[in-house]
Scaffold this active site. Structure first.
Site, PDB file in Angstrom:
ATOM      1  N   ARG A   1       2.242   5.447  -1.193  1.00 45.50           N
ATOM      2  CA  ARG A   1       0.924   5.770  -0.633  1.00 45.50           C
ATOM      3  C   ARG A   1       0.721   7.283  -0.557  1.00 45.50           C
ATOM      4  O   ARG A   1      -0.387   7.783  -0.751  1.00 45.50           O
ATOM      5  CB  ARG A   1       0.758   5.119   0.744  1.00 45.50           C
ATOM      6  CG  ARG A   1      -0.621   5.367   1.331  1.00 45.50           C
ATOM      7  CD  ARG A   1      -0.862   4.600   2.609  1.00 45.50           C
ATOM      8  NE  ARG A   1      -1.080   3.176   2.368  1.00 45.50           N
ATOM      9  CZ  ARG A   1      -0.267   2.217   2.743  1.00 45.50           C
ATOM     10  NH1 ARG A   1       0.837   2.522   3.406  1.00 45.50           N
ATOM     11  NH2 ARG A   1      -0.537   0.960   2.489  1.00 45.50           N
ATOM     12  N   ALA A   2       1.782   8.022  -0.249  1.00 50.73           N
ATOM     13  CA  ALA A   2       1.652   9.477  -0.132  1.00 50.73           C
ATOM     14  C   ALA A   2       1.200  10.095  -1.449  1.00 50.73           C
ATOM     15  O   ALA A   2       0.364  11.007  -1.470  1.00 50.73           O
ATOM     16  CB  ALA A   2       2.972  10.084   0.317  1.00 50.73           C
TER      17      ALA A   2
END
Length: 680
Positions: A275-276
């Site tokens: 997700r980062a």
């Protein structure tokens, strides 16, 4: 309608304003978590953002804000024909900390659903926030079951409402913005990761800026409408810049060289999951659009990392969020590809530099007001530290300097016996809104969890008298039964720690602090409130009043000095006073007393041992569940901690047993032992 404080009138806080504006440009960035001390205009800035968002086109009459261009095929108000469209301002919906589940996700009319098979659904806050902003003030204080619904909606872009076989689904895509004061507790990692960006804010230490803040705030309170009118030009210019950036966003190019920098940065800082990487890519693209450029630069990637990674690097609640900027720069330089020729300054907009312009956006300050850079461990060539002496140097009055805590470990669960009614958590058994169903009862107030079979059994004997003629069951309000469910609650864990001279050996005190730190970590995971009392010298000190901020307790523990006499009775009496007050404040939250001591009592009066015993029996009389962590060391053991545990009606456990499987059930065993003694 009340006038909101203008966004452009907010003084300073460039990083906060930039993070909010990037989400206004690209809602797919994923929202903002604003962390900071109280009184720093966190809520003011967030509420002001809603006034800057463009209007939203919605299907006329749709309660779920469907887009006329692509209405939701599963909308409960659908199917939508050619019913026309309306334009309305983007909504900012506030989720109160004390909201019920039905208020968040919506509610069904169970009586109509059972009797007529009609899905009479009343939308909740998730439906109202669709295509707008969902704002949660003090998001870290939200109940776990509300957080679960937020996680589901944020992940799927939809809300599902299930009530005993009746199912409703509607779209729920929103910009999630939360504010929190870290002193009041941290967020669950799952929800923390759902926020695209995070910003740390603090009040300015520059006198001139503080003066300007006060001047503007007083002017706004004296004449809100007039103050807003004076800033209307800047607000309009900023709104136009947001629209221009949104139009430019689809044309922004994210090259392979930039993607490599993003991936390398996330790998270098060991963030979990992917997700980062995605959030950084979207943030860097939004930064380029905000600056009026069609290509993403390395400086955009750097700024995106400072906003998207700090909260994803925490491994436990005691880690301070932050970034090692030297390591970040080194990683970006190492994987630097061929840069475009555009001006790499993300604050350079289509009308020139944005510094001091209407947006206030730009690169957040990297100086003294930002988070302190972290160290990346000790270099290999660094010399090994010198061994610590067994006893620390003594200061005035025999006081010894604070000792570093040993490495924390996983503890077995300590629980309060019986069945409680406290706030949802993960420690002791309790009657809760969620969990396994154990029975049914008549509802008190609004029905929230229907017990279907019990409701049918209650209605069945009356069907002939009610004139039932069709297939539907004739159900009256008196027939409805509420499901009784059993889950887990959070408790108040009050630590009473002996910091006297008898505990002052460095290795011993380090082990004691490590044990308490381990219990604090366990309390964080189980959603408890914690408090910390220390006793040494002549008195006991409430080092930390009961709070949800476990990391604040860990910080107090780390700074704890030792030395002096052992006023054990003072520590127990102070704990009794604290628990008495907390029972009045929050009567449903049951306490667990954890006394960390070797059991010695050498201060507090002519008979310190007797005074300590009498103080302990006060807790036993109140029925307070307690555990004594026995810190006695050496080949000869006096067993004083065991005597104290018997007076408390609790159980003594050594530091070694705190790690062992044998600790399971010790508190319940203590309750049984206390009952046997009372019966005798």
């Amino acid at each position: 309608m009340s006038t909101r404080y203008p966004f452009t009138a907010v003084v300073g806080m460039d990083d906060l304003r930039l993070a909010l504006l990037l989400n206004a440009v690209s809602p797919s960035v994923g929202g903002v978590l604003v962390r900071g001390e109280k009184g720093t205009a966190k809520s003011t800035a967030v509420r002001a953002l809603a006034e800057l968002l463009p209007e939203v086109a919605v299907v006329a009459g749709c309660r779920f804000s469907c887009d006329p261009a692509s209405p939701d095929p599963g909308c409960p108000d659908g199917p939508h024909g050619d019913g026309g469209a309306d334009a309305r301002p983007a909504r900012m919906v506030e989720l109160p900390v004390g909201a019920s589940e039905d208020r968040l996700v919506g509610s069904l009319d169970i009586e109509k659903a059972l009797a007529d098979g009609v899905k009479a659904f009343e939308p909740g806050l998730l439906a109202a926030a669709h295509r707008g902003i969902l704002y949660v003030d003090e998001v870290n204080l939200l109940s776990d079951h509300l957080i679960d619904h937020l996680l589901d909606a944020a992940a799927m872009g939809a809300s599902h409402v299930e009530r005993e076989g009746v199912s409703v689904r509607h779209a729920a895509r929103f910009l999630l913005v939360g504010t929190m004061n870290p002193e009041e507790g941290e967020l669950r990692p799952q929800l923390l990761d759902r926020f695209g960006l995070t910003v740390e804010v603090a009040a300015s230490r520059v006198p001139e800026e503080r003066v300007e803040v006060v001047r503007r705030r007083l002017a706004f309170e004296d004449d809100p409408a007039g103050f807003a009118e004076r800033w209307a030009g800047e607000e309009a210019a900023l709104r136009e810049r947001i629209v221009a950036a949104r139009e430019l966003l689809p044309r922004v190019a994210l090259g392979d060289a930039v993607l490599l920098q993003i991936a390398a940065t996330c790998a270098a800082f060991e963030v979990d999951g992917m997700r980062a990487d995605i959030v950084m890519a979207r943030t860097a693209t939004a930064l380029a659009a905000w600056a009026g450029r069609e290509e993403v630069t390395s400086e955009d990637v750097r700024q995106a990392a400072l906003l998207a990674l700090p909260h994803r690097r925490r491994r436990n609640p005691f880690d301070a969020p932050g970034m090692d900027e030297d390591k970040l720069d080194e990683t970006l330089e190492r994987f630097k590809g061929e840069e475009p020729e555009d001006d790499p300054d993300p604050d350079q907009g289509p009308d020139g530099p944005g510094d001091g312009g209407p947006g206030g956006g730009g690169v957040p300050p990297q100086g003294g007001e930002g988070p302190a850079p972290e160290t990346d461990g000790v270099p290999e060539e660094a010399p090994a530290p010198a061994p610590e002496p067994e006893h620390a140097p003594q200061g005035a009055g025999g006081e010894r300097a604070a000792v570093k805590a040993a490495e924390p470990f996983r503890t077995k669960m300590l629980s309060v016996p019986g069945l409680g009614d406290g706030a949802a958590g993960r420690r002791s058994r309790a009657r809760t809104e969620h969990g396994r169903t154990t029975g049914a009862t008549r509802p008190r107030g609004a029905l929230t969890k229907l017990h279907l079979s019990a409701t049918v059994r209650a209605a069945a004997p009356h069907q002939r008298a009610r004139g039932r003629s069709g297939a539907g069951l004739v159900v009256r309000r008196d027939d409805l039964r509420q499901a009784v469910r059993e889950g887990r609650e959070g408790n108040l864990v009050l630590f009473v720690v002996d910091a006297s001279g008898s505990m002052a050996a460095r290795k011993r005190m380090g082990a004691v602090k490590g044990a308490v730190l381990s219990l604090l970590l366990d309390a964080y995971q189980r959603r408890d409130k914690v408090g910390l009392i220390t006793f040494r010298g002549r008195a006991a000190d409430l080092a930390l009043p009961p709070t949800s901020s476990v990391d604040a307790a860990a910080a107090r523990l780390e700074e704890l000095p030792t030395g002096g006499r052992t006023p054990l009775s003072a520590g127990l009496l102070r704990a009794h006073d604290v628990l008495r007050v907390e029972r009045l404040r929050d009567p449903s939250r049951r306490p667990l007393l954890v006394v960390v001591t070797d059991g010695r009592a050498t201060g507090g009066g002519p008979d310190p041992v007797g005074l300590a015993a009498r103080a302990a029996r006060l807790h036993a009389a109140d029925g307070t569940a307690s555990v004594v962590v026995d810190c006695e060391a050496g080949p000869v053991r006096l067993g004083l901690a065991g005597d104290l545990a018997r007076h408390l009606g609790g159980t003594a456990v050594t530091l070694d047993e705190l790690r062992a499987d044998a600790i399971a059930g010790l508190v319940r065993e203590a309750q049984v032992n206390r009952s046997v003694r009372r019966a005798a």
